[in-house]
Design a protein around this motif. Structure first.
Motif, PDB file in Angstrom:
ATOM      1  N   LEU A 140       0.865  -1.175   0.000  1.00 44.25           N
ATOM      2  CA  LEU A 140       0.000   0.000   0.000  1.00 44.25           C
ATOM      3  C   LEU A 140       0.901   1.225   0.000  1.00 44.25           C
ATOM      4  O   LEU A 140       1.546   1.524   0.997  1.00 44.25           O
ATOM      5  CB  LEU A 140      -0.899  -0.002   1.244  1.00 44.25           C
ATOM      6  N   ARG A 141       0.971   1.905  -1.143  1.00 44.78           N
ATOM      7  CA  ARG A 141       1.917   3.020  -1.272  1.00 44.78           C
ATOM      8  C   ARG A 141       1.190   4.316  -1.579  1.00 44.78           C
ATOM      9  O   ARG A 141      -0.001   4.322  -1.904  1.00 44.78           O
ATOM     10  CB  ARG A 141       2.935   2.675  -2.367  1.00 44.78           C
ATOM     11  N   ALA A 142       1.901   5.392  -1.503  1.00 51.69           N
ATOM     12  CA  ALA A 142       1.320   6.716  -1.742  1.00 51.69           C
ATOM     13  C   ALA A 142       1.289   7.005  -3.241  1.00 51.69           C
ATOM     14  O   ALA A 142       2.023   7.832  -3.760  1.00 51.69           O
ATOM     15  CB  ALA A 142       2.116   7.776  -1.000  1.00 51.69           C
ATOM     16  N   VAL A 143       0.430   6.278  -3.942  1.00 48.52           N
ATOM     17  CA  VAL A 143       0.207   6.486  -5.367  1.00 48.52           C
ATOM     18  C   VAL A 143      -1.302   6.624  -5.560  1.00 48.52           C
ATOM     19  O   VAL A 143      -2.068   6.307  -4.653  1.00 48.52           O
ATOM     20  CB  VAL A 143       0.700   5.274  -6.198  1.00 48.52           C
ATOM     21  N   HIS A 145      -4.907   5.564  -6.216  1.00 52.71           N
ATOM     22  CA  HIS A 145      -5.495   4.236  -6.025  1.00 52.71           C
ATOM     23  C   HIS A 145      -6.755   4.069  -6.841  1.00 52.71           C
ATOM     24  O   HIS A 145      -7.543   5.005  -6.992  1.00 52.71           O
ATOM     25  CB  HIS A 145      -5.822   4.015  -4.555  1.00 52.71           C
ATOM     26  N   ASN A 147     -10.442   1.924  -7.144  1.00 46.81           N
ATOM     27  CA  ASN A 147     -11.447   1.475  -6.181  1.00 46.81           C
ATOM     28  C   ASN A 147     -11.767   0.009  -6.423  1.00 46.81           C
ATOM     29  O   ASN A 147     -11.680  -0.475  -7.549  1.00 46.81           O
ATOM     30  CB  ASN A 147     -12.736   2.276  -6.327  1.00 46.81           C
ATOM     31  N   VAL A 148     -12.127  -0.703  -5.364  1.00 45.41           N
ATOM     32  CA  VAL A 148     -12.637  -2.064  -5.511  1.00 45.41           C
ATOM     33  C   VAL A 148     -14.127  -2.001  -5.200  1.00 45.41           C
ATOM     34  O   VAL A 148     -14.513  -1.740  -4.063  1.00 45.41           O
ATOM     35  CB  VAL A 148     -11.935  -3.049  -4.561  1.00 45.41           C
ATOM     36  N   GLN A 149     -14.954  -2.212  -6.212  1.00 50.40           N
ATOM     37  CA  GLN A 149     -16.382  -2.013  -6.072  1.00 50.40           C
ATOM     38  C   GLN A 149     -17.098  -3.349  -5.924  1.00 50.40           C
ATOM     39  O   GLN A 149     -16.923  -4.233  -6.760  1.00 50.40           O
ATOM     40  CB  GLN A 149     -16.950  -1.322  -7.306  1.00 50.40           C
ATOM     41  N   ASN A 171      -8.444   7.256 -11.207  1.00 51.44           N
ATOM     42  CA  ASN A 171      -9.021   8.291 -12.075  1.00 51.44           C
ATOM     43  C   ASN A 171     -10.103   7.774 -13.008  1.00 51.44           C
ATOM     44  O   ASN A 171     -10.482   8.468 -13.955  1.00 51.44           O
ATOM     45  CB  ASN A 171      -7.924   8.994 -12.889  1.00 51.44           C
ATOM     46  N   TYR A 172     -10.592   6.593 -12.744  1.00 51.43           N
ATOM     47  CA  TYR A 172     -11.713   6.075 -13.563  1.00 51.43           C
ATOM     48  C   TYR A 172     -12.890   7.052 -13.538  1.00 51.43           C
ATOM     49  O   TYR A 172     -13.495   7.356 -14.554  1.00 51.43           O
ATOM     50  CB  TYR A 172     -12.153   4.702 -13.042  1.00 51.43           C
ATOM     51  N   GLU A 173     -13.212   7.543 -12.324  1.00 46.68           N
ATOM     52  CA  GLU A 173     -14.333   8.480 -12.185  1.00 46.68           C
ATOM     53  C   GLU A 173     -14.078   9.760 -12.959  1.00 46.68           C
ATOM     54  O   GLU A 173     -14.945  10.288 -13.636  1.00 46.68           O
ATOM     55  CB  GLU A 173     -14.552   8.837 -10.715  1.00 46.68           C
ATOM     56  N   ASN A 203      -5.714  -5.107  -6.409  1.00 46.41           N
ATOM     57  CA  ASN A 203      -5.877  -3.671  -6.600  1.00 46.41           C
ATOM     58  C   ASN A 203      -4.562  -2.928  -6.356  1.00 46.41           C
ATOM     59  O   ASN A 203      -4.200  -2.021  -7.112  1.00 46.41           O
ATOM     60  CB  ASN A 203      -6.983  -3.133  -5.684  1.00 46.41           C
TER      61      ASN A 203
ATOM     62  N   VAL B 148     -20.856  -0.796  -3.592  1.00 49.33           N
ATOM     63  CA  VAL B 148     -20.121  -0.404  -2.392  1.00 49.33           C
ATOM     64  C   VAL B 148     -18.645  -0.406  -2.774  1.00 49.33           C
ATOM     65  O   VAL B 148     -18.072  -1.463  -3.038  1.00 49.33           O
ATOM     66  CB  VAL B 148     -20.376  -1.364  -1.217  1.00 49.33           C
ATOM     67  N   GLN B 149     -18.053   0.770  -2.811  1.00 48.41           N
ATOM     68  CA  GLN B 149     -16.694   0.914  -3.330  1.00 48.41           C
ATOM     69  C   GLN B 149     -15.701   1.069  -2.187  1.00 48.41           C
ATOM     70  O   GLN B 149     -15.869   1.944  -1.338  1.00 48.41           O
ATOM     71  CB  GLN B 149     -16.579   2.163  -4.205  1.00 48.41           C
ATOM     72  N   GLN B 150     -14.658   0.263  -2.174  1.00 45.35           N
ATOM     73  CA  GLN B 150     -13.566   0.494  -1.236  1.00 45.35           C
ATOM     74  C   GLN B 150     -12.651   1.546  -1.838  1.00 45.35           C
ATOM     75  O   GLN B 150     -12.145   1.358  -2.949  1.00 45.35           O
ATOM     76  CB  GLN B 150     -12.769  -0.786  -0.996  1.00 45.35           C
ATOM     77  N   GLN B 161      -2.396   5.782   3.981  1.00 46.81           N
ATOM     78  CA  GLN B 161      -3.569   5.790   3.111  1.00 46.81           C
ATOM     79  C   GLN B 161      -4.689   5.147   3.922  1.00 46.81           C
ATOM     80  O   GLN B 161      -4.515   4.028   4.414  1.00 46.81           O
ATOM     81  CB  GLN B 161      -3.323   4.930   1.859  1.00 46.81           C
ATOM     82  N   GLU B 261     -13.271  13.146  -5.943  1.00 43.82           N
ATOM     83  CA  GLU B 261     -13.272  11.858  -6.653  1.00 43.82           C
ATOM     84  C   GLU B 261     -14.656  11.403  -7.081  1.00 43.82           C
ATOM     85  O   GLU B 261     -14.776  10.518  -7.925  1.00 43.82           O
ATOM     86  CB  GLU B 261     -12.650  10.773  -5.770  1.00 43.82           C
TER      87      GLU B 261
END
Lengths: 391, 391
Positions: A140-143, A145, A147-149, A171-173, A203, B148-150, B161, B261
């Motif tokens: 888990l890095r500072a890049v 991210h 989403n996992v929906q 940036n999908y949204e 992810n 439901v999005q993580q 994060q 976002e």
């Protein structure tokens, strides 16, 4: 007296295992809590060599065993201390990466209350992480991210609403006009739709690849492969498996739902299918029969494509842009031959090379020092993703 | 002989509890597996009256106890059968809805291997569902579903994060131009950001309300309220709680992230905050101080607003469009007075009525026959959501 005897017994059991090989190396006392422990839980712990130490409170129990042992197998018998906790350390180091496990407390199967839970072997199991030397790729890095929906899609064929997890890239949204390719990624026997995100960190692997510019951004769809009604490892098992219920869900219900609900590129050049273990078996049963839908195929510890297999499928050579096959190095220790129990063995490296010589884009990847376990498959995704959707 | 004695002992223990009240009703033998069991697990089971029956394999254990008992408290001691399983039935029915529980096996805390896991009391617990007469409102039905999005959002204040779950309403993706209001919904002490979706079925409640035209579609954001470092129920606990770390995460990091976002309507008329139990306590500490951000406030078993509270906040009467307070009926059995341990008690109904007489939009809801438990809060969300963002 009892306690001394119990400790002696446990110690001699451990010593017995160690002397069965060369003299055991010194266990370094640099144990730290596993990264998969529940918040605030100190145990289980892992040291820099990959040994695991357990500590389970059960003051009136008669015996407590852990399913992880030497090299991850054989189990570890714990010994009871004065304070009522049962402790012990694996006789040897475990491979890097993720391992499922469970406790046997007085003959009953329970989870280690110290760890998070992970669905495998048809139950929510305990899990431990042995830090890998290359762990950065799934950290888990500072890049940015993705989403996992969790999505719920209607499935008339099974009479219910089914669940899938959909990874949408960073940036999908915000890229509201952009459309994306899709990878349908399957889990193995005993697992479910949570596996690739929970155990696999799919992810985070993608977030990191995309941030480094190594992979094109794409969507990943992870649903239950309807794998768990057959009996594991039994010779009849896989051979008796009927792919049609899952094939119907995937092809007739899930893919159309995803193409309706997400901004996808809905053509075979932009659709891949891959799976681990039995998920690879399913991929091999489905994808080659639907080259009108898929142009990229990946089997992670889940089978192999021979030239015969390829030639049986009309159009395979022209339409399939990538045939990716991977294994953990430990899975190839039997003269490089692999295959499910009771079914014919094959040489995946030789097969991959035959496909390559025949002019196909055939990639064979071996994860070093891992077996039929999730670090093999995290690494496989890391290798596979950058090759997708490039042409 | 041993077995007969054990059964006699268990039977007399059960009979003892029953005779302490009026004669116990006949337990109907229509037990079915709980809807929260792991796939394929037959036990635990629930009957039509709300009794729960347990069955735990542990052939060498000395004692096995379940934390659920009469009315959900007191525990149930299981008895060992010849086949090595420990069985027993609660002495009385449990309230409708969701209940956390755990096992004590030979003095150690473990989960029932039959059930899914739910994060509460700072650990992943077992859970059971007593079917409610009004369960349809949170059922998985054939209606359009939200996702439901993580999400993972950067938090400089905590150096990592952080995770939140975001419910986006049905057709969020397809209505590409539409923007939506947002409810920030907090969990209680001992829980985490998974609570409202896992235990609360917030997504299914909203899907059903929206399908019935009862609620405007909106986004729900659920993150960890940083509640679990204080000691539960201790008089000093809540009074010593420092809201500032969470307030910083919420106001300075999460809300701006969500507004960046997601397609939100980013003004107070379109932003609500609510929480259950300690999440309500947090809501009351934060929302009234930020009426530049929130115009809708909800406390679910989590406090009350007196007229004094309102008058201490400049602009409350003009700016806050809804003050919603709810409790389970069982929480009001102490003369209608409520309050955290060691803190001043208050009369929430009287307070809500005082606000109403003073001209505020004040709503007071009592969930019938439930206590400080999740069915109270599912119903509270069901009552609260239709009132939001209407003006």
């Amino acid at each position: 007296m009892k306690r001394a005897f119990a400790i002696l017994l446990a110690a001699s059991a451990l010593a017995g295992e160690a002397s069965a090989q060369e003299a055991a190396p010194t266990v370094k006392e640099d144990f730290k809590p596993s990264s998969l422990n529940q918040p605030g839980q100190e145990y289980p712990q892992v040291n820099s060599q990959g040994y695991v130490r357990f500590r389970i409170p059960a003051p009136e129990a008669r015996n407590v065993k852990v399913s992880l042992g030497l090299g991850g197998r054989g189990g570890t018998v714990l010994a009871k201390a004065d304070d009522g906790t049962w402790t012990g350390t694996t006789a040897g180091p475990l491979d890097e990466g993720f391992h499922y496990y469970r406790l046997t407390v007085d003959g009953g199967t329970f989870n280690d209350p110290g760890t998070l839970n992970f669905y495998g072997s048809t139950r929510w199991e305990s899990g431990i992480e042995i830090p890998a030397h290359d762990a950065e790729f799934y950290a888990l890095r500072a890049v940015p991210h993705g989403n996992v929906q969790q999505v719920l899609f209607p499935s008339p064929s099974t009479g219910t609403q089914r669940r899938a997890f959909v990874y949408t890239p960073p940036n999908y949204e915000k890229n509201a006009g952009a459309r994306f390719p899709v990878l349908y990624l399957q889990h193995g026997w005993g697992e479910d739709e949570t596996a690739w995100a929970n155990q696999g960190h799919a992810n985070l692997i993608m977030d990191n690849l995309i941030a480094a510019g190594k992979s094109r951004p794409f969507i990943i769809v992870m649903t239950y492969g309807m794998t768990n009604d057959i009996r594991p490892g039994s010779p009849g098992g896989l051979a008796s498996f009927d792919i049609r219920p899952f094939q119907t869900v995937l092809m007739d219900e899930l893919i159309p739902f995803i193409d309706r609900e997400f901004r996808t590129l809905a053509d075979p050049r932009h659709r891949a299918m891959a799976g681990l273990s039995m998920g690879g078996f399913e991929t091999k049963l489905i994808a080659p029969t639907r080259l009108d839908k898929f142009a990229y195929i990946g089997l992670f510890s889940g089978g192999t494509f021979s030239l015969d297999d390829v030639d049986k499928v009309a159009g395979y050579r022209d339409k399939v842009k990538l045939t990716f096959v991977s294994f953990g190095s430990r899975e190839l220790e039997n003269g490089g031959m692999v295959g499910p129990p009771g079914m014919q063995k094959a040489d995946p490296r030789a097969n991959a090379e035959a496909l390559k010589r025949a002019g196909l884009n055939s990639v064979f990847y071996v994860s070093p020092n891992t077996g039929h376990e999730f670090l093999t498959w995290r690494r496989s995704l890391r290798e596979f993703a950058p090759l997708l959707f490039r042409d």
